[in-house]
Motif scaffolding. Structure first.
Motif, mmCIF file in Angstrom:
data_model
loop_
_atom_site.group_PDB
_atom_site.id
_atom_site.type_symbol
_atom_site.label_atom_id
_atom_site.label_comp_id
_atom_site.label_asym_id
_atom_site.label_seq_id
_atom_site.Cartn_x
_atom_site.Cartn_y
_atom_site.Cartn_z
ATOM 1 N N ALA A 152 48.073 -70.026 -63.073
ATOM 2 C CA ALA A 152 48.711 -68.722 -62.957
ATOM 3 C C ALA A 152 50.177 -68.863 -63.316
ATOM 4 C CB ALA A 152 48.568 -68.183 -61.544
ATOM 5 N N TYR A 201 46.936 -65.214 -65.768
ATOM 6 C CA TYR A 201 46.024 -65.979 -64.922
ATOM 7 C C TYR A 201 44.748 -66.239 -65.705
ATOM 8 C CZ TYR A 201 42.945 -67.108 -60.959
ATOM 9 O OH TYR A 201 42.065 -67.718 -60.103
ATOM 10 N N VAL A 245 52.286 -61.961 -60.615
ATOM 11 C CA VAL A 245 51.409 -62.778 -61.464
ATOM 12 C C VAL A 245 51.363 -62.124 -62.849
ATOM 13 C CG1 VAL A 245 49.085 -63.701 -61.797
ATOM 14 C CG2 VAL A 245 50.059 -63.561 -59.490
ATOM 15 N N ALA A 295 42.958 -66.803 -56.932
ATOM 16 C CA ALA A 295 44.186 -66.044 -57.202
ATOM 17 C C ALA A 295 44.866 -65.606 -55.920
ATOM 18 C CB ALA A 295 43.873 -64.838 -58.078
#
Length: 141
Positions: A136, A82, A79, A66
């Motif tokens: 993501a 995810y 984000v 990430a």
């Protein structure tokens, strides 16, 4: 600096990163996360339960991947979704090298209405893919 939605295209690659993982890294992560499962620090126990050696925490591996997205986007709050599947463990040898997680990402889709992009990630350690379906969704300005 944050990335602009209009400045990216499907197929664009994010800057790849490599993350070193040592036994000390695992101890630090265990302290921060509260996950003291002995498969992450006790070689004898890890082997007794059928693992090749001590392995990195899955959530550590997921967070490392990430980071490629959040570093690129310039804003971790961008984000909006995810997820990953864990495919292989990151085996961390008890030596000066430990393990390395190599992560790359590519923009796989754009949603003009939502101004989001889907980033597909690849995470590899010791020549083996350690995350599958790593994706993501990122909202860009």
């Amino acid at each position: 600096m944050t990335v602009s939605y209009d400045s990216v295209a499907v197929g664009d690659e994010l800057p790849a990163q490599s993350f070193a993982v040592t036994r000390a890294t695992l101890v630090q992560y265990a302290g921060a996360s509260g996950d003291f499962n002995p498969i992450h620090w006790n070689e004898k126990f890890a082997k007794e339960v059928g693992l090749p050696d001590v392995i990195a925490h899955g959530m550590f591996t997921m967070a490392s991947a990430a980071r490629v997205v959040t570093d690129w986007a310039g804003d971790p709050g961008a984000v909006v979704d995810y997820g990953v599947r864990f495919t292989k463990p990151v085996v961390v040898a008890n030596d000066d090298r430990g393990a390395v997680i190599e992560v790359s990402g590519k923009i796989a889709a754009k949603d003009d209405e939502a101004r989001t992009v889907r980033v597909d990630l690849t995470a590899v350690s010791d020549g083996q893919k350690v995350l599958g379906m790593a994706r993501a969704t990122v909202r860009l300005a």
